[in-house]
Scaffold this active site. Sequence first.
Site, PDB file in Angstrom:
ATOM      1  N   LYS A  51      51.552  55.422 -11.137  1.00  0.00           N
ATOM      2  CA  LYS A  51      51.402  54.381 -11.706  1.00  0.00           C
ATOM      3  C   LYS A  51      52.598  53.539 -10.763  1.00  0.00           C
ATOM      4  CE  LYS A  51      49.972  54.203 -15.815  1.00  0.00           C
ATOM      5  NZ  LYS A  51      50.060  54.760 -17.252  1.00  0.00           N
TER       6      LYS A  51
ATOM      7  N   HIS B 258      57.413  51.316 -12.170  1.00  0.00           N
ATOM      8  CA  HIS B 258      57.089  49.868 -11.946  1.00  0.00           C
ATOM      9  C   HIS B 258      59.012  49.039 -13.441  1.00  0.00           C
ATOM     10  CE1 HIS B 258      56.461  46.596 -15.323  1.00  0.00           C
ATOM     11  NE2 HIS B 258      55.113  47.103 -14.674  1.00  0.00           N
TER      12      HIS B 258
ATOM     13  N   HIS C 205      60.881  51.675 -15.379  1.00  0.00           N
ATOM     14  CA  HIS C 205      61.893  53.017 -14.026  1.00  0.00           C
ATOM     15  C   HIS C 205      62.282  52.399 -14.563  1.00  0.00           C
ATOM     16  CE1 HIS C 205      58.296  55.147 -16.667  1.00  0.00           C
ATOM     17  NE2 HIS C 205      57.371  54.784 -15.602  1.00  0.00           N
TER      18      HIS C 205
END
Length: 588
Positions: free
Chosen positions: A143, A146, A149
């Site tokens: 992933k 983002h 985080h």
Amino acid sequence: MASSLPSLPPVTGTDPSASVFDAFRISIAKRLAEALDSLTLEQAYAGVDYGKKGEDFTVALPRFRLPGKVDELAKRVIDQFQADDFVASVKHDKAFLHFQLNTTSLIRETLTQINHLGNQYGCNISGKGKKVVIEYSSPNIAKSFHVGHLRSTIIGAFLANVYKACGWEVISANYLGDWGTQFGLIAVGYEKYGSQEELQKDAIKHLFDIYVKINKDADTDPEVKVEAAKFFRRMEDGDESTLKNWREWRELSVKKYEAEYDRLNVHFDVYTGESKVGQKSIDDAIKRLDEMGLIDDHEGAKLVNLEKYKLGKAVVRKKDGTSIYLTRDIGGAAERYEKYKFDKMIYVISSQQDLHVAQFFKVLELMEFPWAKDLVHINYGLVQGMSTRKGTVVFLNQIIREATTVMHEQMQKNEEKYNAVEDPEMTSEELGITGIKIQDMTAKRINNYTFNWDRMLSFEGDTGPYLQYAHVRLASIGRKNPHLLPLPPPSEINIDTLTTSAHAREIAFLLGTYPDVVKTALKTHEPSGIVTFAFRLSHAISSAWETIIVKGEEDIEKAKARMWLYESARDVLAASMRLLSIRPLERM
């Protein structure tokens, strides 16, 4: 550093060689203890606080709970008072005594200490011999990084820096989400949509695209999830054919992440992850829970009942026998203690996970691990509205790219300054990242905040670019006045011009508080205290430009003293920025 001040008795927990204000406080405490018989030096010291605007240090007499009226106690202190190299005056105000420091000593001792300690100024050895493991950032493989985080990353990096500054041995750990059923999904998706070429180009992006596509398929075809679960089961059973691809994905993703972290000026000692927790540790944890009678069976799943602690029920093994996040956390914590024998372990995890972390800590405590009491959860609120200016939800690299472009355009408006910057691309990216970080760390970490492009990119007010601008201005003084450098040793600098300036005194006082600001940040785990300090210092410097002039000052002695003040301010401002994981710029 040999101080020119008279010697003082020692007070536990103080170190005047690292924080000159400790000496000034001891001197005030000594006067109190001598005038108020039943008060010990230690008790008196604990009562010496920073004063409000216009007062250096303040003592609230009622806190000592001494017999007699406050006015009488105050009179005893004032009657015995004599000005000296430490304290110039004392005044009584209701329940308070306000102490003003000797301006000459304040300025000379503070600047001399900064000069002597260099980049160690602000550091202390309170954590000497202790070890802390800090787990933060922890994104999911496959992933893209983002913005969710980002807060964990910024706060964790700050904590790692603060603990190091206070003498701790720090192990920064990135616990990756690199295991679980989503990898079964990606594996099923990879067979259908995968491309080795795209994977090599940008593993995270390609795996994320696959994940999105296969999730869409799963919405219409229940068979996809069944296949994914089977695949993950084979991974857990150690089937080499399923693990081969997964290993490659993990390795390529970590490489990509390392580059992202480097841009953010964040570095990890260890990349670990859910997959690294050994099956034996997980089985041992379940077995120990079972033997201690802590497990309830519920329709084939195993859970720990924490209802009497108001923490609900915590599942430790699913019906199908696969491990769950919590069990891996428990096994992982036990392994970490075995490996590092830490004195403290900090988890930087969002407040959305408060229940999970509370269950996790409580289960470890019930398992009677003696180190369970040394675990700390540092939580934080959410970032709201973090999207590109066009309004699309984004990954961090898009935010950085956009912030960089805007900063670049701003810099180009001043052609002369722009041409003096060696690497405009790097500088504009650094400005953009500073804007993002400062907006994040300005408020208390537990608060949610709304991401605001205009505020982030502004050179006015309390923003990241303003902070960098303050540092750049200080850095330029040396370039513009090369004839003053290198400065002579501190003892040879005449500071008379500084002692008559209220602005110089204010700057020196703020610089003297910095070691305390660092100690407080260690206690509160709050970056906002360091941010506030950096802005207060920047504002004080900005107010001084007009009156404390270096360039064009014909009296060379005055110019050197002022230069010394600005160079000291620059060193301390840079130190506070580095603590926040910001790289101070020399030009912009």
